[in-house]
Design an enzyme around this catalytic site. Structure first.
Site, mmCIF file in Angstrom:
data_model
loop_
_atom_site.group_PDB
_atom_site.id
_atom_site.type_symbol
_atom_site.label_atom_id
_atom_site.label_comp_id
_atom_site.label_asym_id
_atom_site.label_seq_id
_atom_site.Cartn_x
_atom_site.Cartn_y
_atom_site.Cartn_z
ATOM 1 N N ASN A 44 12.188 23.743 28.151
ATOM 2 C CA ASN A 44 13.057 22.893 27.341
ATOM 3 C C ASN A 44 13.754 23.726 26.283
ATOM 4 O O ASN A 44 13.455 24.903 26.118
ATOM 5 C CB ASN A 44 12.225 21.803 26.652
ATOM 6 C CG ASN A 44 11.886 20.637 27.576
ATOM 7 O OD1 ASN A 44 12.559 20.418 28.577
ATOM 8 N ND2 ASN A 44 10.859 19.909 27.231
ATOM 9 N N HIS A 101 14.739 13.655 33.077
ATOM 10 C CA HIS A 101 15.739 14.717 33.276
ATOM 11 C C HIS A 101 16.736 14.370 34.395
ATOM 12 O O HIS A 101 17.166 15.245 35.153
ATOM 13 C CB HIS A 101 15.065 16.057 33.606
ATOM 14 C CG HIS A 101 14.199 16.589 32.505
ATOM 15 N ND1 HIS A 101 14.648 17.490 31.576
ATOM 16 C CD2 HIS A 101 12.911 16.327 32.166
ATOM 17 C CE1 HIS A 101 13.670 17.789 30.735
ATOM 18 N NE2 HIS A 101 12.604 17.086 31.068
HETATM 19 FE FE1 HDD Z 1 8.674 17.749 33.195
HETATM 20 C C1 HDD Z 1 11.251 17.272 35.348
HETATM 21 C C2 HDD Z 1 10.504 20.136 31.522
HETATM 22 C C3 HDD Z 1 6.185 18.002 30.826
HETATM 23 C C4 HDD Z 1 6.744 15.752 35.040
HETATM 24 N N1 HDD Z 1 10.522 18.539 33.375
HETATM 25 C C5 HDD Z 1 11.443 18.206 34.331
HETATM 26 C C6 HDD Z 1 12.616 18.994 34.165
HETATM 27 C C7 HDD Z 1 12.410 19.796 33.089
HETATM 28 C C8 HDD Z 1 11.083 19.516 32.594
HETATM 29 C C9 HDD Z 1 13.369 20.810 32.505
HETATM 30 C C10 HDD Z 1 13.876 18.907 35.005
HETATM 31 C C11 HDD Z 1 13.903 19.931 36.080
HETATM 32 C C12 HDD Z 1 15.209 19.843 36.819
HETATM 33 O O1 HDD Z 1 16.236 20.194 36.227
HETATM 34 O O2 HDD Z 1 15.189 19.416 37.960
HETATM 35 N N2 HDD Z 1 8.434 18.788 31.464
HETATM 36 C C13 HDD Z 1 9.248 19.791 31.019
HETATM 37 C C14 HDD Z 1 8.600 20.475 29.922
HETATM 38 C C15 HDD Z 1 7.398 19.857 29.721
HETATM 39 C C16 HDD Z 1 7.282 18.815 30.695
HETATM 40 C C17 HDD Z 1 9.183 21.670 29.189
HETATM 41 C C18 HDD Z 1 6.322 20.180 28.724
HETATM 42 C C19 HDD Z 1 6.112 21.354 28.250
HETATM 43 N N3 HDD Z 1 6.835 16.981 32.941
HETATM 44 C C20 HDD Z 1 5.945 17.222 31.926
HETATM 45 C C21 HDD Z 1 4.686 16.587 32.208
HETATM 46 C C22 HDD Z 1 4.834 15.953 33.415
HETATM 47 C C23 HDD Z 1 6.184 16.215 33.855
HETATM 48 C C24 HDD Z 1 3.455 16.646 31.317
HETATM 49 C C25 HDD Z 1 3.854 15.125 34.212
HETATM 50 C C26 HDD Z 1 2.585 15.104 34.059
HETATM 51 N N4 HDD Z 1 8.984 16.640 34.851
HETATM 52 C C27 HDD Z 1 8.007 15.931 35.466
HETATM 53 C C28 HDD Z 1 8.451 15.337 36.789
HETATM 54 C C29 HDD Z 1 9.925 15.837 36.879
HETATM 55 C C30 HDD Z 1 10.091 16.630 35.601
HETATM 56 C C31 HDD Z 1 8.239 13.846 36.865
HETATM 57 C C32 HDD Z 1 10.983 14.795 37.124
HETATM 58 C C33 HDD Z 1 11.897 15.373 38.176
HETATM 59 C C34 HDD Z 1 11.229 16.555 38.640
HETATM 60 O O3 HDD Z 1 10.066 16.737 37.960
HETATM 61 O O4 HDD Z 1 11.624 17.305 39.511
HETATM 62 O O5 HDD Z 1 7.672 15.843 37.813
#
Ligand code: HDD
Length: 712
Positions: free
Chosen positions: A164, A91
């Site tokens: 999402n 993202h």
């Molecule tokens: Fe995630 C960012 C949505 C599963 C780990 N995720 C991130 C963002 C969104 C989502 C919208 C961007 C937020 C922003 O605008 O700063 N992610 C989802 C959805 C998931 C999902 C809807 C499943 C239902 N994500 C998911 C899993 C993991 C992560 C299973 C880790 C085990 N996601 C992350 C992260 C991020 C992230 C690596 C990257 C940047 C951040 O968090 O701030 O922690």
């Protein structure tokens, strides 16, 4: 809850007394202290010294070497050298906006969360929309899932709904997330492709991981190429809990429904836009807010009582499953309006830090194993992205309520904590800050008391084992043109996969289990034999079809905020333009005049008319429809102009409404455009109505087969 310590008096609860109830601008006011306006200010160093010369380094003689003692130059270059922070691992590409959320009524029967109980209260929000795969500078319109993350600055602390634009996910357990992300990201040897899943490692992984089948078909559908952020639904994906004041819990699924309706680009348009306007979605959101067309969504929940947890033919803890709205309708909660653009992209949109673990009293987690893993990941990722554990102090992340606890120090600490006791209990600072009991009028957070009696075990629940019935439900619920797009998307993406065994595995072991006709069509496009049967027994779901899943049923029905290109040249009928503009304004839509160049044109009536841009400057892909007014000389010029003819042909290919007025009728014959409901010829009011009706339909789907090289 602990009872042994003194509780906080009501007057100090959760900061509610310090906030102006109903004040929509409370977050903006709290940001105000940090906003910096340089007008009429002297240029200074970071230490506050006024700078006399910002053009020249201190040197030994005008042509001599530079001096290390030049603290002004060194400070400036040092700061510049460290301007970048790590982009989000997923993202990374996103854009944000401020706004508010307002509940329609008191939902206290469902939840004790204050922001869902007081209809007079506007809770500030900050929203960030994003793509998943590409880096920060990648294109907005690529085929991808979109992030829809909302931070509610409530009077009881921050609540982040990090969702999402699709209601399910690729995997069931968070431990698979690094595998999935490594597979979808650009390939490791050449870092190709940017912003696309059309490559071997993605399809290798998903074809080996059948639990991804449902989400992948969403990603191959039109949902992955949304027309704008404003026209996207949002989903919390996981099942969460609401807890009311009596402690009763219900399971909930969160839904955002856009007032603008839900609709998408067409694939060729999305690809062209990625080059012609990389910032298409970002620009659209920005311009809508600047122009006062504030985007709006309704927040709703599907509510499942504790008693009904096991009454579905899937597990509500499985994030690869949705609950069809026909089985559990959405209860509307309130609306969100985005009404202010950030002042500074980095300070606000880049530094905002979401986490699904940020919840407030009245909301709690379910045991969805994907959600459980996310609760760890987000804070962890901010530690390296934002450089330490104090990112909650960044202005955009600060809750509205005052924060006091024993956490101290670390990189970038900005709070100057007074007092001696950074521990609890203490008797030195009067015992403050103290715990708050959980009763709703007090506001202390209490986790839902759930009894679990089970083995400690590494195992996927057997109730998560059906991977295909909902993928099938989704495919069958699509309108014919949406199904064609899905076939086209699988064929396009798998066509980019070099290893034939991966293509074949996706067709035979995944698509054949979703729908044999779908598998056969994709196989044909790839030159593979059509599978004769699936490889697993797919259970029959409770529903055959869920009409709520088809975007054909999700249009707004109006043309509000739609953008219409008006092609003009010298001699154009100025009256026709005035009439069109008036009619569009009445419907809340907008026209832009485009000429052969950016120079003004002179109308048939002799008036000089400024244009917004040249046709090359604002290509047809950035508009919803095209209007060509009459005026013999203007039409003759456009008819002899390759750019204008291409403009119309491209809009036609992208299934947009086209109106040819007066003499412009000739252009239909020049281009051999076939008649349909979206090609309107003539100038009377009836024709204008037909044009608007065609725009309200979003695209002229009946035209699509005629625009294909080889009809299906
Ligand atoms: Fe995630 C960012 C949505 C599963 C780990 N995720 C991130 C963002 C969104 C989502 C919208 C961007 C937020 C922003 O605008 O700063 N992610 C989802 C959805 C998931 C999902 C809807 C499943 C239902 N994500 C998911 C899993 C993991 C992560 C299973 C880790 C085990 N996601 C992350 C992260 C991020 C992230 C690596 C990257 C940047 C951040 O968090 O701030 O922690």
């Amino acid at each position: 809850m602990s009872t042994k310590k003194p509780s906080v008096p009501n007057s100090q609860l959760a900061g509610t007394d310090t906030l102006d109830r109903g004040n929509t601008n409370s977050k903006l006011q709290s940001l105000e202290a940090f906003r910096s306006d340089a007008s009429e200010q002297a240029l200074r160093t970071n230490q506050g010294v006024k700078i006399a010369d910002n053009q020249n380094t201190l040197k030994v003689g005008a042509r001599g070497p530079s001096l290390l003692e030049d603290f002004i130059m060194r400070e400036k270059i040092t700061h510049f050298d460290h301007e970048r922070i790590p982009e989000r691992i997923v993202h990374a590409r996103g854009t944000g906006a401020h706004g508010y959320f307002q509940t329609y009524e008191n939902h206290s029967a469902l939840t004790k969360a204050g922001f869902l109980r007081d209809p007079g209260k506007k809770t500030p929000v900050f929203v960030r929309f994003s793509t998943v795969q590409g880096p920060r500078g990648s294109g907005d319109t690529v085929r991808d899932v979109r992030g829809f993350a909302v931070k509610f600055f409530t009077d009881e602390g921050n609540f982040d709904l990090v969702g999402n634009n699709m209601p399910v996910f690729f995997i069931q357990d968070a431990i698979k997330f690094p595998d999935f992300v490594h597979a979808v990201k650009p390939e490791p040897h050449n870092e190709i492709p940017t912003g696309a899943s059309a490559h071997d490692t993605f399809w290798d992984f998903v074809s080996l991981q059948p639990e991804s089948a449902h989400m992948v078909i969403w990603a191959m559908s039109d949902r992955a190429i949304p027309k704008s952020f404003r026209s996207m639904q949002g989903f919390g994906v996981h099942t969460f809990r609401f807890i009311n004041a009596e402690g009763t819990s219900s399971f909930v699924k969160f839904h955002w429904r856009p007032a603008a309706g839900t609709c998408s680009l067409v694939w060729d348009e999305a690809q062209k836009l990625a080059g012609k306007d990389t910032d298409f979605h970002r620009r659209d959101l920005w311009e809508a807010i600047e122009g006062g067309d504030y985007p709006e969504w309704e927040l709703g929940v599907q509510v499942i009582s504790e008693d009904n947890e096991h009454s579905f033919d899937f597990d509500i803890l499985d994030p690869t499953k949705l609950i069809p709205e026909e089985l559990v309708p959405i209860t509307p909660l309130g609306k969100m309006v985005l009404n202010r653009n950030p002042d500074n992209f980095f300070a606000e949109t880049e530094q905002v830090a979401f986490c699904p673990g940020h919840i407030v009293p009245g909301i709690d987690f379910s045991n969805d194993p994907l959600l459980q893993g996310r609760l760890f990941s987000y804070t962890d990722t901010q530690l390296s992205r934002l450089g330490g554990p104090n990112f909650h102090e960044l202005p955009i992340n600060r809750p509205l309520v005052p924060i006091h606890n024993g956490q101290r120090d670390a990189m970038h600490r900005s709070t100057i904590d007074k007092g001696r006791a950074s521990y609890e209990p203490n008797s030195i600072d009067g015992g403050w800050p103290k715990e708050t009991p959980p009763a709703p009028e007090n506001g202390g957070f209490e986790s839902y008391h759930e009894r679990i009696d089970a083995d400690k075990i590494r195992q996927r629940s057997p109730s998560f084992s059906d991977h295909f019935s909902q993928a099938r439900l989704f495919y069958k619920s699509m309108s014919p043109h949406e199904q064609e797009h899905i076939i086209g998307a699988y064929s396009f993406e798998l066509g980019k996969v070099e290893r034939e065994w991966i293509r074949a595995r996706q067709v035979n072991e995944i698509l054949a289990n979703i729908d044999l006709e779908l598998a056969a069509r994709v196989a044909r496009n790839l030159g593979l034999p059509a599978p004769k049967a699936g490889t697993v027994e797919v259970p029959q779901p409770a529903l055959d079809r869920s009409p709520a899943l088809s975007q054909a049923n999700l249009l707004s029905g109006d043309i509000k905020t739609r953008k219409i290109a008006v092609l003009v040249a010298d001699g154009v009928d100025g009256q026709a333009i005035d009439d069109l503009k008036k009619a569009l304004e009445a419907e809340g839509a907008h026209a832009k005049l485009l000429g052969p160049t950016s120079a003004p044109v002179t109308t048939a009536q002799g008036k000089v008319l400024p244009v917004h841009a040249s046709m090359e400057g604002l290509p047809s892909v950035v508009f919803d429809a095209v209007f060509v007014p009459g005026g013999a000389k203007s039409v003759q010029a456009l008819g002899g102009d390759g750019v204008a003819l291409h403009y119309l042909l491209e809009a036609y290919k992208h299934l947009k409404a086209i109106a040819l007025q007066g003499e412009a009728k000739q252009l239909r014959d020049v281009l051999k455009l076939q008649a349909d409901a979206g090609l309107i010829v003539g100038g009377e009011a009836k024709a204008l109505r037909a044009f608007f009706d065609a725009i309200a339909q979003h695209r002229v789907w009946e035209r699509e087969p005629k625009t294909k090289a080889i009809p299906a």
